[in-house]
Design a protein around this motif. Sequence first.
Motif, mmCIF file in Angstrom:
data_model
loop_
_atom_site.group_PDB
_atom_site.id
_atom_site.type_symbol
_atom_site.label_atom_id
_atom_site.label_comp_id
_atom_site.label_asym_id
_atom_site.label_seq_id
_atom_site.Cartn_x
_atom_site.Cartn_y
_atom_site.Cartn_z
ATOM 1 N N THR A 35 -4.856 -49.483 15.557
ATOM 2 C CA THR A 35 -4.880 -49.092 14.147
ATOM 3 C C THR A 35 -5.621 -47.777 13.903
ATOM 4 O O THR A 35 -5.245 -47.016 13.044
ATOM 5 C CB THR A 35 -5.521 -50.182 13.267
ATOM 6 N N ARG A 65 -3.893 -44.165 13.983
ATOM 7 C CA ARG A 65 -2.963 -43.708 12.948
ATOM 8 C C ARG A 65 -3.621 -42.634 12.095
ATOM 9 O O ARG A 65 -4.828 -42.575 11.940
ATOM 10 C CB ARG A 65 -2.602 -44.874 12.031
ATOM 11 N N LEU A 66 -2.776 -41.807 11.489
ATOM 12 C CA LEU A 66 -3.285 -40.863 10.493
ATOM 13 C C LEU A 66 -3.766 -41.649 9.282
ATOM 14 O O LEU A 66 -3.265 -42.739 9.001
ATOM 15 C CB LEU A 66 -2.163 -39.928 10.050
ATOM 16 N N GLY A 67 -4.723 -41.073 8.543
ATOM 17 C CA GLY A 67 -5.143 -41.696 7.294
ATOM 18 C C GLY A 67 -4.034 -41.562 6.253
ATOM 19 O O GLY A 67 -3.074 -40.814 6.433
ATOM 20 N N LEU A 68 -4.193 -42.317 5.159
ATOM 21 C CA LEU A 68 -3.152 -42.356 4.132
ATOM 22 C C LEU A 68 -2.808 -40.960 3.600
ATOM 23 O O LEU A 68 -1.643 -40.608 3.458
ATOM 24 C CB LEU A 68 -3.640 -43.253 2.992
ATOM 25 N N LYS A 69 -3.838 -40.170 3.309
ATOM 26 C CA LYS A 69 -3.591 -38.853 2.729
ATOM 27 C C LYS A 69 -2.847 -37.949 3.717
ATOM 28 O O LYS A 69 -1.954 -37.200 3.340
ATOM 29 C CB LYS A 69 -4.904 -38.210 2.267
ATOM 30 N N ARG A 73 -0.913 -39.002 6.241
ATOM 31 C CA ARG A 73 0.453 -39.523 6.416
ATOM 32 C C ARG A 73 1.351 -39.019 5.294
ATOM 33 O O ARG A 73 2.473 -38.599 5.514
ATOM 34 C CB ARG A 73 0.453 -41.060 6.396
ATOM 35 N N PRO A 98 0.421 -40.193 -6.472
ATOM 36 C CA PRO A 98 -0.879 -40.849 -6.318
ATOM 37 C C PRO A 98 -0.832 -42.080 -5.412
ATOM 38 O O PRO A 98 -1.808 -42.396 -4.753
ATOM 39 C CB PRO A 98 -1.252 -41.239 -7.750
ATOM 40 N N PHE A 99 0.310 -42.776 -5.357
ATOM 41 C CA PHE A 99 0.387 -43.933 -4.472
ATOM 42 C C PHE A 99 0.530 -43.515 -3.016
ATOM 43 O O PHE A 99 0.323 -44.298 -2.105
ATOM 44 C CB PHE A 99 1.589 -44.816 -4.826
ATOM 45 N N ARG A 100 0.942 -42.281 -2.799
ATOM 46 C CA ARG A 100 1.135 -41.743 -1.451
ATOM 47 C C ARG A 100 1.969 -42.686 -0.580
ATOM 48 O O ARG A 100 1.673 -42.948 0.578
ATOM 49 C CB ARG A 100 -0.223 -41.484 -0.778
ATOM 50 N N LEU A 101 2.996 -43.211 -1.174
ATOM 51 C CA LEU A 101 3.853 -44.122 -0.437
ATOM 52 C C LEU A 101 4.818 -43.292 0.412
ATOM 53 O O LEU A 101 5.514 -42.430 -0.105
ATOM 54 C CB LEU A 101 4.624 -44.995 -1.426
#
Lengths: 90, 516
Positions: free
Chosen positions: B6, B9-13, B15, B55-58
Amino acid sequence: MSNNVFIAFQSTDESRPVIEAIMADNPGAVAVESPGMVKIDSPDRLTIRRDSIEERTGTRFDLQQIHLNLITLSGYIDEDDDQFTLSWRS
Amino acid sequence: MDTRTTKSRLGLKDRYAAMTRGLGWQTTYQPMDKVFPYDRYEGIKIHDWDKWEDPFRLTMDAYWKYQGEKEKKLYAVIDAFQQNNGFLGITDARYVNALKVFIDGVTPLEYNAHRGFAHVGRHFTGAGTRVACQMQSIDELRHYQTETHSISTYNKFFSGMHHANHWHDRVWYLSVPKSFFEDAMTAGPFEFLTAISYSFEYLLTNLLFVPFMSGAAYNGDMSTVTFGFSAQSDESRHMTLGIESIKFMLEQDPGNVPIVQRWMDKWFWRAYRVLTLVSMMMDYMLPKRVMSWKEAWEIYAEQNGGALFRDLARYGIREPKGWRDACEGKNHISHQTWNVFYGYSGATALHTWVPKDDEMAWLSAKYPESFDRLYRPRLEYYRERQRQGRRFYNKTLPMLCTTCQIPMIFTEPGDPTKICYRESDYLGDKYHFCSDHCKEIFDHEPEKYVQSWLPVHQIYQGNCFPPGTDPTRPGFDPMAAVLDYYALEDGRDNLDFEGSEDQKNFATWRGLSQRN
């Protein structure tokens, strides 16, 4: 005048630890139950913390899992891997 | 063996940036303006598309994963509901009429939203904006399908749902939501986002999907509450897109502010008028009521919208022009609308009725300022006529507002005893409006709204009879010809609930489910 933000979840078993974590981490948050759903209002801001949910479930939680039971929300979102915050900026 | 993957992985921002940045390029074979011909003519100036943030960065992979899980959950419920005749557990067959409004009036809008977002998702120059619009386009197609599947079980047993798309394109009250959406789809891409993502999704869809769906749960309709909340979880992303698109336009250039303000004025009012249908569903069509339209308006429009307008004030944005009138309308519009549907029940794909005593008591408690004084006497008068076997059906055609296409039923601000009429002259013709705000929308773009397909005008012009109809033959019944053209079955899809096939069937089936 304080501006409330809110978030609402379906009242399901999966939502329960999320709601509990929000209520524990956000003093001032108020949960209102309606048929099938729970809406949480909070003055100015509301934060969901990943570690706080994981403490309750004992398993890893990806904050984007909240999409599965989320109904609606208000305010601006700031999200990263560890927290999800709603707020009004002014 | 340790398998710790885990952390790599890249962080959410990161990704999100990897999925939405650097995807676009400057075209060389053709000029950019020819490849993206629509995102400048509205006058909105964008200096840096990379300032767009979801903002959800989905990201797409997460999107497919969570949407797939939502679908599995939803279809398990739909299957169980259909397999076990779950519809027998609803409170009362009158409830099904709210579903008729939904499948005939709202579901086709989902399909149009799918088309609209597919279109603007192609035409914005910025890649982040395009990704957000494309996801929404797929969501909207999903909503069209899941709503159709969830409600199809009711269509097997009840009237008023068998020609939803056909009706949406023809029947008088369905032209209200239809024309709203077509107005948005024929605007430029930024105006479309302001109309649908911001005004409709952010400010107002909560009013439909939250208290109404909670109402579905309260009335025993597990199928509808599940699709409703499943759709609304997508809506929370759409609302976020709406608020983000407004902020993005306002921050990119001060010259955008007056353009956006005018759109917010227009589309708040257009969307508010469409939601008139929802006000009636909540106050009159749910046998067991969760909250009144007025309460829902106070929570989801006044509190939530108020917080947003206070925030947007820093850009020089004020509340929409029709805001005060809309807030005053919370005491009236559900009652005024139900009255029209009751009167025109001969030409609707749903049944209407006079509320029972306990329901009138509820309305009176929820609307202390308006119900007993203005609306109860009319309902009691109808009830008395019905008792005498003279149920009132309005046989004349109403004057429609050219902008919102609703019959002219609304009252003057400050005087709920007087119908509000406004008019404008354009190229020698007179046009009628229900309010100052609908008139102002027309006056700003008359060349657009003179093209409105107004159902009443179309009937009078002879355009709503089946092909080959001869209106000059002796004994011609225009109303029957219109119902034929609509494909509404007279005596089955329409008229009062009392004595309807729905009422009789439901009583019989419920009886069968409780006795041997």
